[in-house]
Design a protein around this motif. Structure first.
Motif, PDB file in Angstrom:
ATOM      1  N   ASP A   1       0.812  -1.219   0.000  1.00  0.00           N
ATOM      2  CA  ASP A   1       0.000   0.000   0.000  1.00  0.00           C
ATOM      3  C   ASP A   1       0.846   1.270   0.000  1.00  0.00           C
ATOM      4  O   ASP A   1       0.303   2.374  -0.097  1.00  0.00           O
ATOM      5  CB  ASP A   1      -0.920   0.017   1.229  1.00  0.00           C
ATOM      6  CG  ASP A   1      -1.935  -1.107   1.202  1.00  0.00           C
ATOM      7  OD1 ASP A   1      -2.607  -1.256   0.166  1.00  0.00           O
ATOM      8  OD2 ASP A   1      -2.041  -1.845   2.200  1.00  0.00           O
ATOM      9  N   ILE A   2       2.161   1.131   0.130  1.00  0.00           N
ATOM     10  CA  ILE A   2       3.039   2.296   0.137  1.00  0.00           C
ATOM     11  C   ILE A   2       3.417   2.623  -1.303  1.00  0.00           C
ATOM     12  O   ILE A   2       4.150   1.872  -1.947  1.00  0.00           O
ATOM     13  CB  ILE A   2       4.297   2.039   0.982  1.00  0.00           C
ATOM     14  CG1 ILE A   2       3.896   1.683   2.423  1.00  0.00           C
ATOM     15  CG2 ILE A   2       5.211   3.266   0.978  1.00  0.00           C
ATOM     16  CD1 ILE A   2       5.066   1.324   3.315  1.00  0.00           C
ATOM     17  N   ALA A   3       2.898   3.727  -1.816  1.00  0.00           N
ATOM     18  CA  ALA A   3       3.057   4.075  -3.228  1.00  0.00           C
ATOM     19  C   ALA A   3       4.250   4.997  -3.432  1.00  0.00           C
ATOM     20  O   ALA A   3       4.458   5.950  -2.680  1.00  0.00           O
ATOM     21  CB  ALA A   3       1.786   4.742  -3.750  1.00  0.00           C
ATOM     22  N   GLY A   4       5.016   4.706  -4.474  1.00  0.00           N
ATOM     23  CA  GLY A   4       6.143   5.555  -4.825  1.00  0.00           C
ATOM     24  C   GLY A   4       7.177   4.782  -5.613  1.00  0.00           C
ATOM     25  O   GLY A   4       7.194   3.544  -5.598  1.00  0.00           O
ATOM     26  N   GLN A   5       8.036   5.518  -6.321  1.00  0.00           N
ATOM     27  CA  GLN A   5       9.042   4.899  -7.178  1.00  0.00           C
ATOM     28  C   GLN A   5      10.449   5.413  -6.922  1.00  0.00           C
ATOM     29  O   GLN A   5      11.406   4.917  -7.502  1.00  0.00           O
ATOM     30  CB  GLN A   5       8.682   5.152  -8.655  1.00  0.00           C
ATOM     31  CG  GLN A   5       7.306   4.651  -9.060  1.00  0.00           C
ATOM     32  CD  GLN A   5       6.919   5.103 -10.454  1.00  0.00           C
ATOM     33  OE1 GLN A   5       7.233   6.222 -10.874  1.00  0.00           O
ATOM     34  NE2 GLN A   5       6.235   4.232 -11.189  1.00  0.00           N
ATOM     35  N   SER A   6      10.596   6.410  -6.072  1.00  0.00           N
ATOM     36  CA  SER A   6      11.907   7.019  -5.872  1.00  0.00           C
ATOM     37  C   SER A   6      12.856   6.057  -5.167  1.00  0.00           C
ATOM     38  O   SER A   6      12.432   5.275  -4.297  1.00  0.00           O
ATOM     39  CB  SER A   6      11.780   8.302  -5.047  1.00  0.00           C
ATOM     40  OG  SER A   6      11.327   8.005  -3.734  1.00  0.00           O
TER      41      SER A   6
END
Length: 367
Positions: free
Chosen positions: A45-50
């Motif tokens: 559920d933790i969204a991000g791509q960095s």
């Protein structure tokens, strides 16, 4: 009664397997107190791509394999609670209770009774039969103490004793109750500074900070800002059953130039306002201006949101050019758009990116 002496003919012993006793104990706890005592989120559920966020997630995953106390630090709105839930879900305690309490939301006497419980008659208004505290409720599970910096010195002392002895004594009671609880605490202040000022116990700080995890602010995750904005826009639009004009590249650049003091929570709130206001009467141009106007409401003296700024350290011309390219790459993923922004051809951009990578082997060109 007869004066005849009773002769002992034998002894009957009722023996239960330890596992069945533990099961019954857990069942009772679950039946009485399980409402809401579950983790709702996982690492998925933790969204991000960095890269910075992915490194933080990887570190948190490794922490989930341990029972050691975890201290999460980070600004408000960075998603610390998501990480706490996720660590519990990925741990061996996932089937146990997950109990969360905001340390700043209750006055001292109420926080004490909530944490440690009380016996019947312990004080005026005490519940008949007494009450289990959160440590008892979280037995064989995880106890999340949010805003741990706000607890008073007296509660700090009591908390330290429980962490050291793994035992609880209810208010007004004398019975020692063993508890098996994994503690995860979170704070948005500098606990080390509070320790120096004498506002937080040093021994408690070291008990809590066995495993430390800092959640990066949104302004350090530039690549994630457009990703999250798109995600929030889609989810919120679906919630309201409406379609809205997507944010333009200029809006994404403005988002990436803003510092987001409220972090992810602030970004989500802004996107929701945009989705609610933007309707069929808006054009591409007016929708873009709406996004800018909403951002200006939060700026409070920041630079023009339509004109992102860069910070370039003084160095040789080549090094400064490489720094510009590096920062612009983080702001803009689309190489065609990046070439237009820099007013160079795509072939020139690729040549300069290649040259920058040759000068810095740690970099690589992202398509």
């Amino acid at each position: 009664f007869s004066s005849t002496k009773i002769k002992k003919a034998g002894v009957i012993a009722v023996i239960h397997a330890a596992s069945s006793v533990q099961f019954l104990e857990q069942k009772i706890r679950t039946e009485l107190y399980s409402k809401g005592l579950v983790a709702r989120f996982s690492f998925d559920d933790i969204a991000g791509q960095s890269p910075l966020l992915l490194q933080t997630i990887q570190k948190a995953r490794s922490f989930s394999k341990s029972d050691a106390t975890v201290l999460l630090t980070g600004e408000s709105g960075t998603g610390k609670e998501l990480f706490v839930h996720s660590i519990h879900q990925a741990s061996s305690r996932r089937n146990g209770p997950f109990v969360a309490i905001n340390s700043a939301s209750l006055p001292e006497h109420l926080l004490e009774s909530e944490l440690f419980g009380y016996e019947e008659g312990a004080f005026t208004g005490a519940r008949k039969g007494g009450k289990l505290g959160f440590f008892e409720l979280a037995h064989n599970g995880t106890l999340f103490l949010d805003e741990i910096s706000e607890i008073t010195p007296r509660i700090q002392t009591s908390l330290l004793r429980v962490l050291q002895t793994k035992q609880v004594i209810r208010i007004g009671g004398s019975q020692v109750i063993p508890v098996d609880v994994r503690i995860i605490a979170a704070v948005n202040k500098n606990l080390k500074e509070l320790v120096k000022k004498g506002e937080f116990r040093q021994d408690l700080f070291y008990r809590l900070n066995i495993l430390g995890l800092n959640i990066p602010p949104l302004r350090e995750r530039l690549i994630d800002i457009p990703f999250l904005a798109r995600l929030f826009q889609q989810n919120i639009a679906d919630h309201y059953s409406k379609s809205v004009i997507p944010f333009s590249e200029r809006v994404y650049l403005a988002f990436q130039s803003y510092k987001w003091p409220g972090n992810i929570r602030e970004l989500e709130n802004l996107v929701e306002k945009y989705v609610v206001i933007c309707d069929d009467t808006y054009t591409l141009e007016t929708a873009e201006e709406l996004a800018f106007s909403l951002l200006r409401e939060d700026l409070e003296g920041e630079s023009d949101p339509a004109k992102p700024t860069l910070t370039i350290p003084i160095a040789s011309l080549q090094e400064m050019e490489n720094s510009i390219l590096s920062q612009m790459e983080q702001l803009i993923n689309d190489k065609n758009h990046l070439a237009q922004m820099l007013d160079v051809s795509r072939s020139t951009l690729w040549r300069k990116l290649k040259q920058a990578c040759e000068n810095d082997p740690s970099r690589e060109i992202v398509n």
